[in-house]
Design an enzyme around this catalytic site. Structure first.
Site, PDB file in Angstrom:
ATOM      1  N   ASP A 147      75.939  60.909  37.148  1.00  0.00           N
ATOM      2  CA  ASP A 147      77.474  61.155  37.453  1.00  0.00           C
ATOM      3  C   ASP A 147      78.492  60.937  38.594  1.00  0.00           C
ATOM      4  O   ASP A 147      79.527  61.463  38.953  1.00  0.00           O
ATOM      5  CB  ASP A 147      77.279  63.215  37.198  1.00  0.00           C
ATOM      6  CG  ASP A 147      76.810  63.784  35.571  1.00  0.00           C
ATOM      7  OD1 ASP A 147      77.957  62.739  35.001  1.00  0.00           O
ATOM      8  OD2 ASP A 147      76.469  64.149  35.679  1.00  0.00           O
ATOM      9  N   HIS A 157      68.682  66.340  40.649  1.00  0.00           N
ATOM     10  CA  HIS A 157      68.768  66.057  39.135  1.00  0.00           C
ATOM     11  C   HIS A 157      67.546  66.891  39.188  1.00  0.00           C
ATOM     12  O   HIS A 157      66.852  67.140  39.743  1.00  0.00           O
ATOM     13  CB  HIS A 157      68.298  64.467  38.708  1.00  0.00           C
ATOM     14  CG  HIS A 157      68.925  64.779  37.525  1.00  0.00           C
ATOM     15  ND1 HIS A 157      67.547  64.397  36.407  1.00  0.00           N
ATOM     16  CD2 HIS A 157      69.745  64.643  36.567  1.00  0.00           C
ATOM     17  CE1 HIS A 157      67.857  64.824  35.315  1.00  0.00           C
ATOM     18  NE2 HIS A 157      69.474  64.485  35.274  1.00  0.00           N
ATOM     19  N   HIS A 193      76.053  70.940  32.801  1.00  0.00           N
ATOM     20  CA  HIS A 193      76.130  70.281  32.170  1.00  0.00           C
ATOM     21  C   HIS A 193      76.499  68.657  31.622  1.00  0.00           C
ATOM     22  O   HIS A 193      76.671  67.410  32.394  1.00  0.00           O
ATOM     23  CB  HIS A 193      75.207  70.541  30.273  1.00  0.00           C
ATOM     24  CG  HIS A 193      75.053  69.336  29.781  1.00  0.00           C
ATOM     25  ND1 HIS A 193      74.315  68.130  30.045  1.00  0.00           N
ATOM     26  CD2 HIS A 193      74.330  69.875  28.307  1.00  0.00           C
ATOM     27  CE1 HIS A 193      73.528  67.498  28.918  1.00  0.00           C
ATOM     28  NE2 HIS A 193      73.393  68.764  27.662  1.00  0.00           N
TER      29      HIS A 193
END
Length: 458
Positions: A394, A335, A284
């Site tokens: 990210d 994702h 996460h």
């Protein structure tokens, strides 16, 4: 089995190993049974689409469009209370304003504030940037942890003891608690890091007090850096990073955790600590750390950063578990929802390039850019694809934090500082509409067993 007594808290004895093996066998469930009973593992179907578990008016993650009555992959979009995040960022960037307080107001109260409302709200948040007397000395400086997320969770839980209305779950009181935690989270995180850096690494200890006149992003850099200095571009990009991480729908793991624990009518501090525990997980909130470490190895292994073929070969090695951590993943690519693009990464990329130029790291940015361009084709060649893949937020956030000189220990806490806003919005919404505790069903595979007397057991 007779257990061996040990005084070492972290010892794993042979007895523990044996019991762990039994536990593993007891917990093993054949994968085909999930298909047989139509169980959506991870609350997602085979295509990765989440099972509908609730309703929310806070944000919307869009990754498909309807063509001839069917949903097909589309460039991703993220909406906060109906506003496209791209429009929000463009709006305050055009006016050369920081956006954290404004977007926080929007997510909590379902409206964009006017000038007077925004100024009043900013003053309120600033008024909460004060920890209880001696909290830093008595709590944060005691038993500093190497993991800042654990330190943050412990500090949040400890604040319960300083709140005379800690268990009051009325909306006005919960809002007050949430606003305080939003304001205090940077101090809890950064002071925790400063304590660890001092006691474990022997570095000088800096405890700067936050400023009542600075934005959230400016205060983070102010209290973190020894000289409290930063450039306008550094603060601006950190502000945008916080906004892009604030919220991402009710189905992400930590927001869902927030709603699950809130539905039990637990206190705010316990709820937020649970969300922090969820975000800590590398599946996460810890992904950007993996991205940075992966690129550190890539820079050593790939000799010509402009050679697409050499980069592609390294990416294939990653997928084949022949490089980096041998997990078979290209971190920062892919994702659970987005396929063609993650809007947060798209928004972020232009600002990241500007910062790389300011820091003299444009060649490294170009390497990131090449991986973004090449990775989808490499993955499609090596893996069976159910939907497209693209880089996620990210992918660039870790690079930004590195350029900002943030210690890696604070990468995930920075995520938590931002997501504290989204968690607060979900807690408030769950309390406002709460009528039942969240309790999904699990099908038991147990068979009935006759009781056996202790003396007769083998």
């Amino acid at each position: 089995m007779e257990l061996q007594v040990t005084n070492n808290f972290s010892d794993i004895t042979s007895e523990i190993l044996a019991l762990a093996k039994m536990s593993e066998q007891a917990g093993s469930i054949a994968p085909e049974l999930y298909t047989q009973y139509d169980v959506k593992r991870g609350l997602r179907d085979l295509n990765g689409k989440g099972v509908l578990a609730g309703l929310t008016n806070i944000s919307d993650v869009r990754a498909t469009k309807i063509v001839n009555g069917e949903a097909v992959p589309a460039h991703g979009q993220l909406f906060y209370r109906g506003y496209n995040v791209e429009d929000l960022v463009r709006g305050f960037s055009k006016d050369n304003r920081f956006g954290f307080d404004e977007v926080t107001y929007l997510l909590l109260f379902n409206k964009l504030p006017n000038k007077e409302e925004l100024e009043s709200f900013s003053r309120l948040l600033n008024s909460y940037r004060s920890l209880p007397t001696s909290f830093v000395r008595d709590i944060i400086m005691k038993a500093p942890s190497k993991d800042m997320m654990n330190t943050l969770a412990r500090s949040v839980l400890t604040l319960y003891s300083y709140d005379d209305r800690a268990d009051d779950v009325s909306l006005p009181n919960v809002l007050r608690q949430c606003l305080q935690l939003i304001s205090l989270c940077p101090m809890l995180s950064i002071y925790g890091y400063q304590a660890y850096s001092h006691y474990h690494d022997g570095n000088s200890l800096y405890i700067h007090q936050p400023s009542q006149t600075l934005s959230m992003a400016e205060n983070i850099l102010h209290i973190l850096r020894p000289d409290s200095s930063y450039t306008p571009l550094e603060a601006k990009i950190l502000d945008i990073a916080l906004i892009l991480h604030m919220e991402h729908g009710g189905g992400n793991n930590s927001s869902f955790t927030t709603r699950v624990v809130t539905s039990s009518l637990s206190d705010t501090y316990s709820v937020i600590a649970a969300a922090i525990g969820s975000l800590k997980g590398p599946r996460h909130g810890g992904a950007n750390i993996k991205v940075v470490k992966m690129f550190e190895e890539m820079k050593e292994e790939v000799h010509d950063w402009k050679d697409d073929e050499e980069i592609s070969r390294y990416l294939a090695r990653l997928l084949n578990k022949d490089a980096f951590d041998h997990a078979g993943l290209i971190y920062g690519v892919g994702h659970a929802v987005y396929s063609k693009s993650d809007p947060r990464a798209v928004i972020f990329k232009g600002f990241v390039e500007r910062l790389s130029e300011e820091k003299g790291l444009h060649d490294e940015f170009e390497l990131y850019n090449s991986v973004e361009r090449l990775a989808p084709a490499v993955i499609a060649k090596e893996r069976q694809m159910y939907k497209g893949v693209s880089v996620n937020v990210d992918f660039y956030s870790g690079f930004v934090y590195k350029m900002l000189g943030l210690p890696m220990e604070l990468y995930t806490p920075i995520f938590a500082i931002a997501r504290m806003v989204g968690w607060s919005a979900h807690r408030m919404e769950e309390l406002a509409t709460n009528s039942k505790i969240i309790r999904p069903a699990y099908k038991t595979l147990c068979t009935d067993q006759p009781y056996v007397e202790l003396s007769e057991r083998k």
